[in-house]
Structure formats: structure tokens, C-alpha cells
Design a protein around this motif. Sequence first.
Motif, PDB file in Angstrom:
ATOM      1  N   SER A 261       0.732  -1.358   0.198  1.00 38.07           N
ATOM      2  CA  SER A 261      -0.079  -0.200  -0.144  1.00 38.07           C
ATOM      3  C   SER A 261       0.697   1.197  -0.008  1.00 38.07           C
ATOM      4  CB  SER A 261      -1.014   0.028   1.141  1.00 38.07           C
ATOM      5  OG  SER A 261      -1.680  -1.197   1.000  1.00 38.07           O
ATOM      6  N   ARG A 350       4.925   3.948   2.181  1.00 42.70           N
ATOM      7  CA  ARG A 350       4.790   2.460   1.773  1.00 42.70           C
ATOM      8  C   ARG A 350       4.836   1.724   2.894  1.00 42.70           C
ATOM      9  NH1 ARG A 350       7.651  -0.476  -1.210  1.00 42.70           N
ATOM     10  NH2 ARG A 350       5.948  -0.987  -2.654  1.00 42.70           N
ATOM     11  N   PRO A 353       0.095  -4.024   3.376  1.00 42.20           N
ATOM     12  CA  PRO A 353      -1.416  -4.229   3.180  1.00 42.20           C
ATOM     13  C   PRO A 353      -1.990  -4.541   4.414  1.00 42.20           C
ATOM     14  CG  PRO A 353      -0.557  -5.819   1.666  1.00 42.20           C
ATOM     15  CD  PRO A 353       0.597  -5.021   2.330  1.00 42.20           C
ATOM     16  N   PHE A 356      -2.748  -1.556   6.453  1.00 46.70           N
ATOM     17  CA  PHE A 356      -3.373  -0.469   5.986  1.00 46.70           C
ATOM     18  C   PHE A 356      -4.449   0.312   6.494  1.00 46.70           C
ATOM     19  CE2 PHE A 356      -6.092   1.333   2.933  1.00 46.70           C
ATOM     20  CZ  PHE A 356      -5.454   2.619   2.206  1.00 46.70           C
ATOM     21  N   ASP A 378      -4.998   8.423  -1.268  1.00 45.22           N
ATOM     22  CA  ASP A 378      -4.736   6.728  -1.221  1.00 45.22           C
ATOM     23  C   ASP A 378      -4.100   6.379  -2.778  1.00 45.22           C
ATOM     24  OD1 ASP A 378      -4.750   4.034  -0.954  1.00 45.22           O
ATOM     25  OD2 ASP A 378      -6.907   3.884  -0.991  1.00 45.22           O
ATOM     26  N   ARG A 380      -2.896   3.106  -3.873  1.00 47.49           N
ATOM     27  CA  ARG A 380      -2.823   1.640  -3.746  1.00 47.49           C
ATOM     28  C   ARG A 380      -2.905   1.180  -5.237  1.00 47.49           C
ATOM     29  NH1 ARG A 380      -7.081  -0.558   0.105  1.00 47.49           N
ATOM     30  NH2 ARG A 380      -8.461   1.098  -0.609  1.00 47.49           N
TER      31      ARG A 380
END
Length: 884
Positions: A261, A350, A353, A356, A378, A380
Motif C-alpha cells: 500500500s 509505503r 497491506p 493499511f 490513497d 494503492r
Amino acid sequence: MALITPTVPSGTKRPRNSTQISSAGAKHRGGKKDRNFVKKIDARTIVTQTAEAALKNGQLDVEAFLRSREFEIKALQNGMQKAKKNLSTKALQKVPRDMRRRTASHNVKRLPRRLQARAAKEMRDGNTPTVTANKRKPRSSRGHLRAETSKKLSLLASKKRASKNFDGKSSGILTRAPRPKLQDNELNQPPKPKSKFRKRQIHKNWLPTHIWHAKRSKMTEPKHPLWKFAVPITPTDKSYRPTHRAGGVRGAIIWDMSYMSSICLEGSQSGLETFLKKVGLSEPWLWEEKGLKWRDGKRSWNGWLSKFIRDKSRLICPSTIIWCPKESNSENDVASKKPSKVSKRRVLVRIHPAAFVEVWTEFLRLSKAQHPMIHIQDLRFEIGSIDATGPGSTEALLGILFPYCQPGMSIQAHAKTFSSLAGLTNPATLPPGAILSFAIMDPRLRYPPRTVKLPASTDEESNHNLLKLLSEWPLDTSTNMNSIFDRDSRFKATQLPSQKSVNRRKGLAPPGSYPPITANDPPIPIVLIATRSNSSKSSQGTWTILAPWKCILPIWYGLVHYPLSSGGNPRFGGLQELRQIHFEHGEPFFPTDYLGTNSGLSWELDERLKRKSDWDKRPKGKRVEWDSLDLGNNRIGEIGHGWSCDFEHLLNQQSKLDEKKCIVQEDQIGSQAPLLEFLQTRDFRNLLLNKSVSPPPLNTVTTVRITFVGRGVAKSCARIYRLPQPQTKPNSTSPNNSSPSISMLRDQWLSLMPHTSKSKKIFHLKPKNANEMKRIPIGTPLPERVRLLAESLLQESPIKYSDSKKQNGIDHPVVPDIDDVIGFITTGEYCLANGKGTAIGNILVCKILETFHQQKTNDQHTKNLCIIRNSGENFGRLATWEPV
């Protein structure tokens, strides 16, 4: 005239007559096995002629002799061709083993296009039934319903196209694809998949290389995705030893890490500094002159993010933070001398996930409470990433990532420096956290890739220039804009030309050359980050490539097909290979080895349910009975649940967590008191060195690396014991806690420690002269008999601890009591890098501090000793631990 029958000797079978032979041949004539046998015999037979045909009346006929030799030569050539054709492999066998499928034997469309025609001919010759997907009749009522629905939808679509006059014959107004909207402080939506793949991505998302991985690796289950992504677990072929070789000896290994992410923070310089300090970046050097390179966007920072719960800091997850370089003022602004507005900076974060939602919730809460407000985006599905490691990783990147440079343009400084890294075999030799940001051309224009010419290892001038470049690193004095932070640059990079147009340009290019760059080829902004291992200085570093999401697939195709100079292509890895590389480097893997975080606890609870389910599926005769496990010394039963790292049992909580209900909900993270607290390695080392520091709570754990002293391999959920304490334990719950028995057990475990010249000499159970003891002679006087008896008693080994366990012919001392259990193993395996069993585990800090502070100074060498016992086994092995 009577028929004369041949006489048959006695003891032999009567041969069948010609009618029986002909009928039997007719019965089996045309069989597949007979045809193949005849075909094989015919291919192996070469027809010849005897030399007598060239002789007439004892004289050589030259013409007949030449014709016979010509016949034999042609027969030899035909035989060679038949044998070659008969022994050639089939089309299915031409496909690599990791791409073969069982259905390829009857469906030619499963094979590559270059082999489909050949496979269809082989199936026709072999009378193999073929299958055509669009002509297959449905076998069930559901199949009939789907076929009818598909037919109706196709008719409806054709009518709709006819009504809108969108059949391609009429010219309409074509508009460009709209730029995806990216709202501040809102979650980003995944890209809309194609219609034929849309139903497969309802509850999960695909990586850019999903279709490529799905044919070559084992993926997560469709109904049980990992972190809402379909993640490749491991390649279909055997890859444990090849991964070890490619990661450190020869070759390279790459991963598609696009599931990581990315979050972008935008605000003023001072506002971002205040915001980052609140999430754990409170180290003083980051905001001083030492951290100037990081704040200028020339270095990356790796560390832990944290949040405050009830005025107490709690770690969330490790992260990588990059600053966007400052924008230089334009000439017009300088000439006008207008007061410039407060310049805004951007920061890219970074994270994994698994954490996240927790990080996004904390960032959103802090941004709304801060003035001026920090905007959060965001990213992603905007930015993807690829990781590469191994001695050939730099070479593979040099052969794929070509700087974007149109005629008349100068090459960027970062691109020029990257091209000068030819011959680099370890990215860890670069400055820690070095960043290279430049634009590359479409990798499809340089496909198939060619091997890069590397300087010879004996070229002293090239080696000197490379060492000089690494030591000076001229990019620290230059500034370069990072286009990957710009949304317009990312969007333009995704507007790549079609594959058909690229193939057409390749066909028009001269032989042996690549097509030139045109104005329709957009530059692709990328960022290269060089990272190194913190635990081992000699291990391989890692390259991380950040690129727009839709540009990951072209880069991936080039990397997996790059011909390395050492031979072969870079290997690809899955989640298991990523954990293996971390394990061989001696690094914990997030979230598996961090049970003190919410993400690690959630992972452990999911794995606990899987192990319990696997244990329930086994029959009673083939599974471990935890309640009847004999640990010796009248102790029956496993400590806690055998299928879990049962810290709840160690902490003696009154209300234990229920496996069926103990699932950490993403929207309730942080709302309740955590089960475990995580302590970083540097803080743990300070606690071990300074007794004046206040101890942490009882539920605080830290991560350690376990190394076995001798033989043995640890598995997940193995129990970690400390050595029995020499003094009496008043709080012990075990009935056998007397000081003599504990001291004897401690000496037995210490006797397993190998003796070295530098370490303290340890008492061994078996003396050297034990085999030299003899019986007392008869007639020896009583005083002499008493003296010899006393010497024999002193030379005998101490009495063995009761109920000692024997494994493979070796006596193992019994394991200590439950009071000496300090933690559990989360990852354990035989480490090919160290040549012995190693493991990663979590231990309770309070019990380690008790051991360190109570032992004497002459027992310093025994403080790091521990005992490892696998779950379900009744014997342990001696090992050492160290913070990591």
C-alpha cells in the motif's frame, strides 16, 4: 494323394496352421499398440542389399554395384529421418514443465499458439478426442441455463450496437480515456476490470501480473484472498533450493509487490514534520543536518510507525518513507520578485497491506486534528512495485530499464548514474536508502531483451571507476524531480501504444535493430530504491522498482525473459520465497513474526484456525494427542494449545481468547486492550544493559533469532524455554522445584554446550577416564578398598535426572517446567545459508530481564542459552538467542 503333415518333435508345441495365424492377425490388425510397434520397428530398420547382386559370372558389374550403393545411402538417409521423427517429443512436451496442464492433452488452446497446429495434427494422428470450448454441450441444468443466458445476452448486445450505430462502419467522435479521479482523504477504488474477468474480482483484486502468475504458481484460494488480493503463494515447480541459489549465489529472483500500500501526504514543510513526528518519526537526527538528504528526497527511510493509545505508544508496522524533491522556482517568478506562496511538499509512505486500515485510520484522525490540514491520498492502485534481489538483479534491470531520451535531449543525471552500475553484483554496496528517479521508455520496444555487456572481472579500470562512483555518489549534489508523485505524469505513462502497433513498428525496423522512439511513446516515471539487510552486512541487497500500476506488466515481461550472463533467466517468487529470503538473511517477516502488533496477532489467529482444522481432519491414530503427551517428571499434557503460539496460557489470563470468536476486526483495531505489546530491538538492548530503566509491562514481547547449538530443526509453535534457574522458585507451580534437582538439570543442559578455547570450561556428564575404571582387586586391605571406592564415586557421572528422554539413541535431559517457558517459535526451518537449524521467535521480555539481572557475572556465557521443544514432542534441544 495324401497330405503330408510335418513331424513335430516331442516336448514342443504344435505350430498353428496358416488359417489360425491369418485370423489372429486379422483380429489384432489395426490396433493402436500394433501400429505403434510396427512404426517403431520400421523406423529402426535400414534396408540393405547384398554384394552378390553386383556379381555376374564372377565378374563385378560396376553399374549394378553403384545402384545398390545408391539404394543403401538413400535407405540410410530415410532411416535417419524416420528415427528422428519417431523419437521427437510431442507438442505438449515442448512446453516448460511449470506451464504444463493436464487439460492440454485434449484442448489445444491451452498450449501456446506456435504449438497449437502441431498439437492438433498429433491428436488427429493419434485418434485423441479434442475439445472445443465454444462447441461443448452443457452437462448440467446449470450449464444449460448459462448457455441460454449467454445466447440471449449476445443477441441483446447485437441489437444494442445496431441501434446505436456502433458497429465500426460509421465514424464517430472518439474521446480520450478520462483521468481517474483521486479524492483527498478518501479511499481509492480499484481499476475497473474487463467484463470477462469482472465476476472473478468481486471480493478481491488482481495484481497487474495475475494472469501470468496464475499459469505458473499456486495462488490464494478464490474465496479466501490475502489482504483483499489474489497473491501468488509459491511457484508450481520445486523452488526452495533454486531460490537460495538465485538469491545469493548466482542469478536473480523477482517478486510482484504491487499489493504493498502507498499513501501520499501533502502539506507544508513544517506541517509534514509535525505530522510525521506524531506517527513515530521522533528520532532527533531525522530533523537535523544528518537527515537533510532524506528530507531533500535523496534517501529513503525505513522504520516503524506508531500511534498513541491512552497516552502510550504502540507500534503499528514497518514502513518506507520518501520525500518528493523540492520544486525549483521558475525564471518568471524570480524576475517578477513576487512573494511566493508557502511551497507544499509531498511524502510517500509505503506500508504492508495487513496494516493499511489501521494506518489509514490513524492518518485520517491526525490530519483532521492538525492545522493547517494535511491532505492524504490513497495511491494503492496508482503505484505498483517490483522487488529484485540476487547477484544478477542489477544486470537484469540494466537490460530492461532504458532511459527515455528523444533526439536532441540530454540524459538525466540519475539515468546516467544508473547506466554506470554495470558490473555491480550486490545492491547493498550502494549508500543506504539510495534513490534513483528517472523516466524510461516502453520496455516492449526493446523486447526480446539482450544480454548487457558487462566489464570483465579483471578490468581494473572499470572496477576502480565503479568503486569511485559508489564512494562519492555524485547524485547527492544534484537535484532531480520525481515525476511519480505527479498524477498527470502517471496518467500519461499509462497511455501506452497497443501491442499491435508495437509489433508493426518492430517489423518495419531494420534487422537486428529496435524501433526508434516517437512522440506517441510516453515516458514512464520510475523510482529505484536500494535497501540492505540490518541483521547481516554480507547478505544481498534488494532493488525496489516503483512505477505506475499499468506499467508493471511490460516491465515484468522483460525481466522474466532477460537472458542473464550467468545463464538462465531471473526466477520469480511468491510469498513463501519472500519469507525464505528474509529467513536466510536472519530478518523477521512482517506480519508473521511480529505477534506484538495487531497485524501479527490477526495472522496468528488465522493460522491457528488452519492448524486446528488440519489437526481435526487427521484420524485419531495419526495425530498428536496433546492431552496425553508425556513431558517427564509426572507432567502430562502439552503446554497450552499445541497448534498455536499460546501466549494467553503463559500470561495466565482468566478469560482466554476463543479461536472461533477471536478475530481482530479491522474497524475495531485499537478499541480494546491489546493482548501483547511489541518492543523494538534497540529498546530491548537498552533494557538488557541498563538495570535502572523501568521494566515494560508483563505482556511485552520482542523478536529474537534462534540458532541451534547442535542438531535439530524448529517448527512453528515450538516452545522456547530458558535454562532452569539455580535458586529456588517460591512462585513455581511445579511439585518438583527443589534447588538440588534444578541445579542438576541445569548442569545437564550446560553439558551439551560444546567446549571452545575462548569459552569457560563447562562440566561434562561423562568424564574422560570413565572407561578406564576397573574393579577393586580381591584381597585388597580395607583402608585401600575404602580409598579406591571413594575415588570411584568421585569419578562417576552425576545421577541422571529422572525420566530423561531418549531420541535417536541420545539421552536428552527433560525440559524445564512451565515457569521457564519464555515464548514461541513463529518461523523455523533448516537454513541453507547457515548450514544448521535456525528460527525466528517471540519471547516475553519480563522473563528475560529476570534471567539477566539475577544471574552472576561468571555466568554471562549462559544468559543467551535457551531450550527449544517442538509442539507435540517430549524432548528439547539446546540453542542460543539474540535480538533481531
